[in-house]
Scaffold this active site. Structure first.
Site, short mmCIF file in Angstrom:
data_model
loop_
_atom_site.label_atom_id
_atom_site.label_comp_id
_atom_site.label_asym_id
_atom_site.label_seq_id
_atom_site.Cartn_x
_atom_site.Cartn_y
_atom_site.Cartn_z
N CYS A 1 -32.68 11.69 13.89
CA CYS A 1 -32.84 10.34 13.34
C CYS A 1 -31.55 9.54 13.42
CB CYS A 1 -33.23 10.42 11.87
SG CYS A 1 -34.60 11.50 11.53
N ARG B 1 -30.17 9.96 20.60
CA ARG B 1 -30.22 11.07 19.65
C ARG B 1 -31.61 11.71 19.60
NH1 ARG B 1 -26.06 10.67 15.66
NH2 ARG B 1 -27.44 11.48 14.06
N TRP C 1 -36.99 11.12 13.81
CA TRP C 1 -37.39 12.33 14.56
C TRP C 1 -38.16 13.17 13.54
CZ3 TRP C 1 -36.36 17.70 14.50
CH2 TRP C 1 -36.61 18.37 15.71
N ASN D 1 -32.06 10.43 7.07
CA ASN D 1 -31.95 11.51 8.07
C ASN D 1 -31.80 12.82 7.30
OD1 ASN D 1 -31.68 9.37 9.77
ND2 ASN D 1 -29.56 9.80 10.36
N GLY D 2 -32.47 13.86 7.76
CA GLY D 2 -32.29 15.15 7.09
C GLY D 2 -33.59 15.63 6.47
N GLU E 1 -28.07 28.66 31.58
CA GLU E 1 -27.86 27.23 31.42
C GLU E 1 -28.67 26.43 32.45
OE1 GLU E 1 -26.80 25.31 29.29
OE2 GLU E 1 -26.26 23.45 30.31
N LYS F 1 -31.50 23.67 31.48
CA LYS F 1 -31.49 22.27 31.96
C LYS F 1 -32.84 21.91 32.55
CE LYS F 1 -28.86 21.12 30.27
NZ LYS F 1 -27.76 21.51 29.46
N GLU G 1 -35.69 21.66 29.82
CA GLU G 1 -35.66 20.58 28.83
C GLU G 1 -35.91 19.21 29.43
OE1 GLU G 1 -32.01 20.57 26.59
OE2 GLU G 1 -30.78 20.77 28.37
N HIS H 1 -36.08 45.30 36.24
CA HIS H 1 -36.58 45.94 35.01
C HIS H 1 -37.73 45.14 34.39
CE1 HIS H 1 -33.35 48.84 35.13
NE2 HIS H 1 -32.50 47.85 35.34
N LYS I 1 -30.54 14.80 20.39
CA LYS I 1 -29.20 15.07 20.90
C LYS I 1 -28.40 15.92 19.94
CE LYS I 1 -25.69 14.77 23.64
NZ LYS I 1 -25.73 15.75 24.74
#
Ligand code: F6R
Length: 613
Positions: free
Chosen positions: A2, A27, A76, A102-103, A486, A490, A493, A509, A608
């Site tokens: 948020c 964000r 968010w 926010n939170g 990584e 990428k 996402e 394996h 973000k």
């Protein structure tokens, strides 16, 4: 996550708020809303979707554009789906108390039960609404806005960054934080509050960072900070050091592409002033006082989330090999829940781009509580993690706006290389000429990245071939195993293609069962001690008709025989190899996502800076 923007001053608040919200879009969010003080009370509009949807709503229904006091929010969703009703601002039926938040309020349920008993009717599914009614109930008793917010916050458990308006005291904004960042920009008879400095910088460089447990009351003339325990706080202004251009796209279509291309420069910024010109040795001002402790640490713990955790895995290889100190890399989100063994005097490195990630902060706190010395590798200057650590280094990668981390990652790797070299040189484990060889090579890395960036068109052509693929496997060994993780992250996402990273030898394996003509496999194979083994792994893939995209050193042509597509990068030493091998993977994921029409800068469901646990 948020975003909050609030304005109080002499100018029209709405355009400042909307532009600020646009700066915070990176964000991640799913709805947006605004509230401004108007002649008839407080005007509020909110909408699921993007800030542009909110703007369209504001344009059609004659919203008061002259107000000089107000705030806006991008939400968010955590409690309640992302619809118009749950979008912030949240308010009571009389629109007396208006809150953006926010939170997460953790004792939301018990507060709700109590407030409903007192007759408050909940209209939304948000946890924020209990804060609204709580402040309102105190306001009924005290008739004082500031006191009511303070008393309410004393009853709240959880994380918050909030801004509050009150219809009866319209010339005031009250803001508070506990766990979610809030910065107050101080201009000439105007103030802007925001979740991060990117929304403030167009207006002023003078800021005050609120700390946990603090609230600020802002009018158009002044501001005063207190703790929620009612103690007055004096805090000096600080100056934002980055420029406006750094948070603009600068001719690129996407922030992510800009940030990938900025890496020669961002890495130079991480290195600047940290390699001695006279002898090539490393100096890190932020760790000078603790290097002795680090050098003789029995072990080092590294904690982080996501991409920063991948950097930590590379750091483990670097520190163990160069400094001969055992390293454990912990997911920050797991660390505090597993009763970790931390001895007083243990050393922990916390890696974070934003410096605000809730899980990482929680791990930091836990380690500190158990007596560890905690050091930061942080990008955002003045962020919470940077403040809460005992010492550390900034990565100086500059603002990273694209949700998928790119330049922050390579700067974290660069920072970890510098730290490892510093410790090794302090312990005299490597002779100065060996250190110098690596620092000379570090200084060549930016030019080598440019050579990889020059191959962007070729990488885009390869990406085109895989536009419709559904799965992808990434393989790497040693230093490049975390790069495989990584690269896969990428791709997942931003393109929503399922991808997994494995140490190449692990393939046999289990994952080898997945290999067929529909499974593209990206193999990171620089010419190092594991190269021959990795060639065998590639042959295993080819034997099962898998499609191989290899990344290897220039002049290394024998791998081409086994690769359907091959990308060549300049050679470097093993410690620094991940900084280079990452770049083609970033370009590949970026191009593939763009070709698939994905919103690369704001991928679905992602934020973000993840400020909730
Ligand atoms: C992935 C990504 C995330 C972050 C993670 C930690 O591209 O950006 O995985 O790396 O959320 O964030 P910071 O580094 O801000 O603590």
């Amino acid at each position: 996550m948020c975003g909050i923007v609030a304005y109080i001053g002499k100018k029209q608040a709405l355009p400042i708020i909307i532009n600020g919200l646009k700066k915070l879009e990176y964000r991640g969010y799913d709805s947006a809303g605004v509230a401004v003080v108007s002649e008839s009370g407080i005007a509020i509009r909110k909408k699921a979707g993007k800030v542009a949807d909110l703007e369209r709503l504001l344009a059609v229904n004659g919203f008061d554009k002259t107000s000089t006091v107000g705030f806006g929010h991008t939400r968010w969703a955590t409690h309640g789906e992302p619809n118009d009703l749950n979008a912030h601002p949240i308010y009571d039926d009389d629109q007396e108390i208006i809150v953006i938040h926010n939170g997460i309020i953790e004792n939301y349920n018990s507060l709700k039960i109590r407030l409903e008993r007192e007759g408050y009717i909940f209209r939304t599914e948000t946890d924020t609404e209990c804060l609204v009614h709580l402040i309102r109930s105190h306001f009924k008793n005290t008739d004082n806005f500031e006191t009511s917010v303070r008393l309410a916050l004393n009853e709240v458990e959880g994380a918050y960054g909030i801004c509050v308006l009150c219809k009866s005291e319209p010339g005031k904004i009250i803001a508070a934080r506990n766990g979610s960042p809030l910065v107050l920009g101080v201009g000439e008879k105007e103030f802007i509050l925001a979740s991060d400095a990117t929304a403030i910088i167009p207006h002023t460089r003078q800021v005050v960072y609120l700390l946990d447990g603090e609230m600020v009351t802002v009018t158009c003339d002044n501001f005063s900070i207190k703790t929620i325990g009612d103690e007055k706080i004096e805090r000096a202004l600080e100056e934002i050091t980055f420029d406006l251009e750094q948070i603009e796209k600068g001719g690129y279509e996407h922030f992510m592409h800009k940030e990938i291309c900025e890496q020669p420069e961002s890495i130079m910024n991480t290195l600047r002033g940290r390699i001695r010109k006279d002898n090539g040795l490393v100096k890190l001002g932020g760790l000078t006082n603790v290097v002795d402790k680090l050098a003789f640490a029995k072990r080092i713990i590294i904690t982080a989330c996501g991409t920063a955790w991948h950097a930590g895995l590379v750091g483990e290889y670097m520190i163990e090999q160069m400094c001969r100190i055992p390293v454990e890399v912990e997911y920050a989100s797991e660390f505090r829940y597993r009763d970790p063994i931390v001895y007083p005097g243990d050393s922990m490195f916390v890696i974070s781009q934003s410096g605000e990630t809730a899980d990482t902060r929680a791990a930091l706190k836990e380690a500190k509580k158990r007596g560890a010395d905690v050091y930061g590798i942080v990008n955002v200057v003045g962020s919470t993690i940077a403040r809460e650590t005992d010492a550390g280094i900034y990565t100086h990668a500059g603002p990273e706006i694209g949700v998928a981390s790119t330049k922050a990652f390579t700067s974290q790797l660069t920072g970890l290389a510098l730290i490892s070299l510093l410790i090794a040189q302090h312990k005299s484990l490597m002779p100065p000429n060996e250190i110098k060889k690596i620092t000379d090579e570090l200084l060549r890395i930016p030019d080598k990245i440019k050579m990889i960036l020059d191959q962007s068109d070729k990488i885009k052509e390869i990406a085109k071939v895989f536009k419709f693929c559904q799965h992808m496997l990434y393989l790497g060994r040693g230093y490049n195993f975390p790069v495989a993780l990584e690269g896969a992250l990428k791709l997942k996402e931003i393109s929503y293609i399922h991808a997994e990273g494995y140490p190449a030898a692990e393939m046999k394996h289990g994952p080898i069962a997945l290999i067929d003509a529909n499974m593209p496999v990206i193999v990171i194979a620089p010419k190092d001690s594991t190269y021959d083994k990795i060639i065998s792994n590639i042959r295993e893939v080819k034997a099962r008709k898998g499609v191989v995209i290899s990344i290897s050193d220039e002049h290394n042509t024998d791998i081409d025989e086994y690769s359907d597509y091959s990308i060549k990068i300049p050679s470097t030493c093993k410690f620094l190899s991940p900084i280079l091998t990452t770049i083609p993977l970033q370009l590949f994921a970026y191009n593939l996502a763009v070709l698939r029409g994905c919103n690369v800068d704001q991928p679905r469901n992602l934020a973000k800076s993840v400020t909730v646990e």
